[in-house]
Design a protein around this motif. Structure first.
Motif, PDB file in Angstrom:
ATOM      1  N   LEU A 416      -7.423   6.484  -8.301  1.00  0.00           N
ATOM      2  CA  LEU A 416      -7.540   7.534  -9.309  1.00  0.00           C
ATOM      3  C   LEU A 416      -7.407   8.903  -8.657  1.00  0.00           C
ATOM      4  CD1 LEU A 416      -8.016   7.946 -12.340  1.00  0.00           C
ATOM      5  CD2 LEU A 416     -10.468   8.160 -11.843  1.00  0.00           C
ATOM      6  N   VAL A 417      -6.354   9.636  -9.032  1.00  0.00           N
ATOM      7  CA  VAL A 417      -6.116  10.991  -8.547  1.00  0.00           C
ATOM      8  C   VAL A 417      -6.100  11.906  -9.761  1.00  0.00           C
ATOM      9  CG1 VAL A 417      -4.561  12.511  -7.281  1.00  0.00           C
ATOM     10  CG2 VAL A 417      -4.779  10.093  -6.614  1.00  0.00           C
ATOM     11  N   GLU A 418      -7.169  12.696  -9.901  1.00  0.00           N
ATOM     12  CA  GLU A 418      -7.400  13.466 -11.124  1.00  0.00           C
ATOM     13  C   GLU A 418      -7.425  12.491 -12.312  1.00  0.00           C
ATOM     14  OE1 GLU A 418      -4.487  16.582 -11.070  1.00  0.00           O
ATOM     15  OE2 GLU A 418      -5.490  17.634  -9.428  1.00  0.00           O
ATOM     16  N   ASP A 419      -6.457  12.548 -13.219  1.00  0.00           N
ATOM     17  CA  ASP A 419      -6.480  11.626 -14.358  1.00  0.00           C
ATOM     18  C   ASP A 419      -5.367  10.588 -14.298  1.00  0.00           C
ATOM     19  OD1 ASP A 419      -8.698  12.743 -15.699  1.00  0.00           O
ATOM     20  OD2 ASP A 419      -7.430  14.397 -16.403  1.00  0.00           O
ATOM     21  N   LYS A 420      -4.750  10.443 -13.127  1.00  0.00           N
ATOM     22  CA  LYS A 420      -3.617   9.520 -13.001  1.00  0.00           C
ATOM     23  C   LYS A 420      -3.910   8.470 -11.936  1.00  0.00           C
ATOM     24  CE  LYS A 420      -0.759  12.695 -11.860  1.00  0.00           C
ATOM     25  NZ  LYS A 420       0.528  13.331 -11.429  1.00  0.00           N
ATOM     26  N   LEU A 421      -3.210   7.346 -12.055  1.00  0.00           N
ATOM     27  CA  LEU A 421      -3.265   6.322 -11.021  1.00  0.00           C
ATOM     28  C   LEU A 421      -2.079   6.513 -10.086  1.00  0.00           C
ATOM     29  CD1 LEU A 421      -4.235   3.055 -12.957  1.00  0.00           C
ATOM     30  CD2 LEU A 421      -5.707   4.782 -11.911  1.00  0.00           C
ATOM     31  N   GLU A 422      -2.370   6.634  -8.796  1.00  0.00           N
ATOM     32  CA  GLU A 422      -1.324   6.782  -7.794  1.00  0.00           C
ATOM     33  C   GLU A 422      -1.561   5.787  -6.670  1.00  0.00           C
ATOM     34  OE1 GLU A 422      -0.915  10.761  -6.385  1.00  0.00           O
ATOM     35  OE2 GLU A 422      -0.569  11.628  -8.380  1.00  0.00           O
ATOM     36  N   PRO A 423      -0.485   5.309  -6.022  1.00  0.00           N
ATOM     37  CA  PRO A 423      -0.664   4.365  -4.907  1.00  0.00           C
ATOM     38  C   PRO A 423      -1.202   5.069  -3.663  1.00  0.00           C
ATOM     39  CG  PRO A 423       1.655   4.935  -5.168  1.00  0.00           C
ATOM     40  CD  PRO A 423       0.927   5.584  -6.312  1.00  0.00           C
ATOM     41  N   ARG A 424      -2.160   4.426  -3.005  1.00  0.00           N
ATOM     42  CA  ARG A 424      -2.681   4.914  -1.724  1.00  0.00           C
ATOM     43  C   ARG A 424      -2.779   3.729  -0.770  1.00  0.00           C
ATOM     44  NH1 ARG A 424      -1.425   8.996  -3.763  1.00  0.00           N
ATOM     45  NH2 ARG A 424      -2.603  10.948  -3.977  1.00  0.00           N
ATOM     46  N   HIS A 425      -2.465   3.987   0.491  1.00  0.00           N
ATOM     47  CA  HIS A 425      -2.431   2.927   1.492  1.00  0.00           C
ATOM     48  C   HIS A 425      -3.846   2.465   1.870  1.00  0.00           C
ATOM     49  CE1 HIS A 425       1.871   3.233   2.039  1.00  0.00           C
ATOM     50  NE2 HIS A 425       1.763   4.545   2.141  1.00  0.00           N
ATOM     51  N   VAL A 426      -3.962   1.162   2.140  1.00  0.00           N
ATOM     52  CA  VAL A 426      -5.273   0.570   2.429  1.00  0.00           C
ATOM     53  C   VAL A 426      -5.189  -0.380   3.619  1.00  0.00           C
ATOM     54  CG1 VAL A 426      -6.122   0.701   0.049  1.00  0.00           C
ATOM     55  CG2 VAL A 426      -4.848  -1.335   0.802  1.00  0.00           C
ATOM     56  N   ASP A 427      -6.348  -0.620   4.230  1.00  0.00           N
ATOM     57  CA  ASP A 427      -6.511  -1.763   5.121  1.00  0.00           C
ATOM     58  C   ASP A 427      -7.760  -2.503   4.674  1.00  0.00           C
ATOM     59  OD1 ASP A 427      -8.746  -0.433   6.172  1.00  0.00           O
ATOM     60  OD2 ASP A 427      -8.043  -0.464   8.243  1.00  0.00           O
ATOM     61  N   LEU A 428      -8.184  -3.492   5.426  1.00  0.00           N
ATOM     62  CA  LEU A 428      -9.351  -4.292   5.053  1.00  0.00           C
ATOM     63  C   LEU A 428     -10.106  -4.683   6.305  1.00  0.00           C
ATOM     64  CD1 LEU A 428     -10.987  -5.870   2.878  1.00  0.00           C
ATOM     65  CD2 LEU A 428      -9.457  -7.811   3.320  1.00  0.00           C
ATOM     66  N   ARG A 429     -11.421  -4.463   6.301  1.00  0.00           N
ATOM     67  CA  ARG A 429     -12.258  -4.897   7.415  1.00  0.00           C
ATOM     68  C   ARG A 429     -13.252  -5.947   6.930  1.00  0.00           C
ATOM     69  NH1 ARG A 429     -15.275  -0.757  11.421  1.00  0.00           N
ATOM     70  NH2 ARG A 429     -13.096  -0.586  12.123  1.00  0.00           N
ATOM     71  N   PRO A 430     -12.916  -7.235   7.048  1.00  0.00           N
ATOM     72  CA  PRO A 430     -13.901  -8.278   6.773  1.00  0.00           C
ATOM     73  C   PRO A 430     -14.934  -8.343   7.906  1.00  0.00           C
ATOM     74  CG  PRO A 430     -11.652  -9.132   6.666  1.00  0.00           C
ATOM     75  CD  PRO A 430     -11.598  -7.802   7.335  1.00  0.00           C
ATOM     76  N   PHE A 431     -16.146  -8.758   7.571  1.00  0.00           N
ATOM     77  CA  PHE A 431     -17.216  -8.880   8.556  1.00  0.00           C
ATOM     78  C   PHE A 431     -17.529 -10.352   8.782  1.00  0.00           C
ATOM     79  CE2 PHE A 431     -17.479  -4.598   7.044  1.00  0.00           C
ATOM     80  CZ  PHE A 431     -17.745  -3.873   8.195  1.00  0.00           C
ATOM     81  N   VAL A 432     -17.643 -10.702  10.065  1.00  0.00           N
ATOM     82  CA  VAL A 432     -17.818 -12.098  10.468  1.00  0.00           C
ATOM     83  C   VAL A 432     -19.103 -12.217  11.282  1.00  0.00           C
ATOM     84  CG1 VAL A 432     -16.734 -14.064  11.609  1.00  0.00           C
ATOM     85  CG2 VAL A 432     -15.293 -12.256  10.628  1.00  0.00           C
ATOM     86  N   LEU A 433     -19.937 -13.191  10.922  1.00  0.00           N
ATOM     87  CA  LEU A 433     -21.188 -13.455  11.635  1.00  0.00           C
ATOM     88  C   LEU A 433     -21.055 -14.765  12.394  1.00  0.00           C
ATOM     89  CD1 LEU A 433     -23.769 -12.558   8.823  1.00  0.00           C
ATOM     90  CD2 LEU A 433     -22.954 -11.094  10.692  1.00  0.00           C
ATOM     91  N   CYS A 434     -21.489 -14.761  13.643  1.00  0.00           N
ATOM     92  CA  CYS A 434     -21.384 -15.953  14.488  1.00  0.00           C
ATOM     93  C   CYS A 434     -22.746 -16.275  15.074  1.00  0.00           C
ATOM     94  CB  CYS A 434     -20.363 -15.723  15.604  1.00  0.00           C
ATOM     95  SG  CYS A 434     -20.098 -17.170  16.643  1.00  0.00           S
ATOM     96  N   GLY A 435     -23.325 -17.372  14.610  1.00  0.00           N
ATOM     97  CA  GLY A 435     -24.552 -17.906  15.177  1.00  0.00           C
ATOM     98  C   GLY A 435     -24.303 -19.362  15.506  1.00  0.00           C
ATOM     99  N   LYS A 436     -25.097 -20.260  14.912  1.00  0.00           N
ATOM    100  CA  LYS A 436     -24.800 -21.680  15.076  1.00  0.00           C
ATOM    101  C   LYS A 436     -23.545 -22.058  14.296  1.00  0.00           C
ATOM    102  CE  LYS A 436     -29.515 -23.126  16.156  1.00  0.00           C
ATOM    103  NZ  LYS A 436     -30.685 -23.963  15.764  1.00  0.00           N
TER     104      LYS A 436
END
Length: 493
Positions: A416-436
């Motif tokens: 959302l840019v003001e009152d319009k939808l515009e494309p914006r670049h993204v990435d993704l950071r998933p979180f990983v837990l390692c125990g047993k």
């Protein structure tokens, strides 16, 4: 609704129709009256402000503390695609744990010349103090954040691994809370996998890796203090787990054990989720001038009397030059091909690769091997000739400190840019837990470049975030845990 994107858009196909996973959401979005979306965005921003959800930007001219930037339009991930991503992340973290353990012990992977020994010998993040040490459950990287991007051709790549003190998970949880308030009716009809169990899973992971003699282990979160950029996250996670938030001055080491000062006296501590860099953990072992850590902490750790999460020395596995070898690392320890691809990477310490980088700077992105937050990066295609010439000098003066990659076109999400939808670049950071076992939070932190055309998504560089919706599958979501952690889980380990 008029929306035009360039490259791969996560919500709409090239023809402009909603992707299958997004059809329900787009239908609901189109039913929202004009102006109402903007009102809900403002309500979400007010919620963030009232909830005190902030981050710090060092040296910013407007002051240090900023309200977390958030965009109301979510990123939506199909259940089937997520199952593949989840399995790839489990595979990657399992292999990297085995790699770190090997590097500090037998070093088989170096002797077998799968990874160049010189690369590890010159790694700034290698900690000789950890040589010969094996932590409880064989786990070095308890909490990881793996940055993923999608290229214009639709392929998902791993951009980098964050295995030291990865941040951002508190914003995932708070983004979801804000979304539920501001977009309640839309959210409720989407069958989104929950993220709220993460603090419980985090505490479980920490306690699973407590020293064996601790029958009822006690965990704490160790913070450098209020001026740290992620202090909000430190306080949030401590509160959500129901454990104490401490600073170095709150802890003491006595006779090889760690204790916390309390109003009722001292209490023994078994697990420390540390949000302090290696160098500042213990003035007797690392930087002598550190006032943030605890004298004697590493001795207590090496004796097996306390667990540090993540373990000191894990930075060798998220060195960006080592990153280039992760597919080979996975193959070596697990006997499998990598499920998730690396971005093609040129290592500047290699003479022929360095020559290629210097001759193609106008096509490449150059990164320091141990910086974070988007600092020190040269975006070659967007840089001036003077900037590229400067980096030629930097690379030649310290080749080990730089890698280069092709400039991939990050996917976009409507924003959302003001009152319009515009494309914006993204990435993704998933979180990983390692125990047993290894647990992957459904989704993660979608970071968005709020400036038009920008590929830099870091909050410190003007980026923001979105809620990430992983949709439930019709059948059971779990893909199983082939990578339940075991240090002897491969023929080569």
């Amino acid at each position: 609704m008029i929306y035009e994107s360039v490259g791969y858009d996560e919500m709409f196909s090239a023809e402009g129709s909603p992707r299958a996973a997004c059809e329900n959401f787009v239908t609901k979005l189109q039913a929202i009256p004009d102006g109402e979306l903007r009102n809900r965005q403002q309500a979400a921003e007010l919620n963030l402000h009232n909830m005190g959800i902030t981050f710090n930007v060092y040296g910013h001219e407007d002051g240090t503390e900023k309200v977390w930037p958030f965009d109301l339009l979510p990123r939506i991930i199909d259940a089937d695609e997520w199952q593949r991503v989840e399995q790839g992340l489990k595979q990657r973290i399992h292999a990297l744990n085995l790699f770190v353990s090997d590097i500090y012990n037998e070093q088989k992977i170096l002797r077998d010349k799968v990874v160049p020994a010189e690369l590890l010998a010159t790694a700034k993040t290698y900690r000789e103090q950890m040589a010969g040490f094996k932590p409880t459950e064989g786990v070095w990287c308890h909490i990881s954040g793996v940055d993923l991007i999608r290229h214009a051709d639709g392929t998902i790549y791993v951009l980098e691994d964050n295995l030291r003190c990865p941040s951002g998970v508190s914003y995932v949880l708070e983004n979801r809370e804000v979304m539920k308030r501001a977009f309640a009716k839309v959210f409720e009809g989407m069958s989104v996998l929950p993220v709220e169990e993460y603090p419980e899973k985090l505490l479980q992971t920490l306690l699973e890796c407590a020293p064996p003699r601790a029958s009822e282990p006690t965990a704490v979160v160790l913070t450098p203090g209020v001026y740290n950029s992620a202090y909000f996250e430190h306080t949030f996670l401590a509160q959500q787990m129901g454990v104490e938030l401490v600073q170095g001055s709150d802890l003491i080491v006595d006779n090889g054990y760690v204790y916390m000062r309390t109003t009722q006296g001292v209490q023994r501590i078994d697990v420390i989720y540390r949000r302090i860099d290696d160098d500042f953990l213990d003035p007797q072992c690392f930087r002598e001038d550190s006032c943030l850590g605890v004298a004697g902490l590493i001795d207590a750790y090496r004796r097996g009397n306390v667990t540090l999460a993540n373990a000191p020395g894990t930075g060798v596995a998220d060195d960006k030059a080592v990153y280039a070898y992760v597919p080979q690392i996975i193959k070596y320890y697990l006997g499998e091909d990598a499920i998730l691809q690396n971005v093609p990477t040129y290592i500047c310490s290699d003479d022929s690769q360095r020559d290629y980088v210097i001759n193609h700077l106008d096509e490449l992105v150059v990164k320091p091997t141990n910086e974070s937050g988007g600092y020190g990066i040269l975006m070659g295609p967007q840089a001036s000739q003077a900037e590229r010439d400067e980096y030629v000098g930097l690379i030649n003066s310290n080749p080990r400190n730089y890698i280069a990659q092709p400039m991939l076109q990050l996917s976009t999400v409507p924003t959302l840019v003001e009152d319009k939808l515009e494309p914006r670049h993204v990435d993704l950071r998933p979180f990983v837990l390692c125990g047993k076992d290894i647990y992957v939070m459904p989704g993660g932190l979608t970071r968005v470049a709020l400036r038009k055309g920008s590929m830099v998504v870091n909050s410190s560089q003007g980026g923001g975030s979105k809620d990430t919706w992983v949709l439930r599958s019709d059948g059971p979501h779990s893909v199983g845990n082939q990578y339940a952690h075991a240090e002897n889980g491969s023929s080569n380990a």
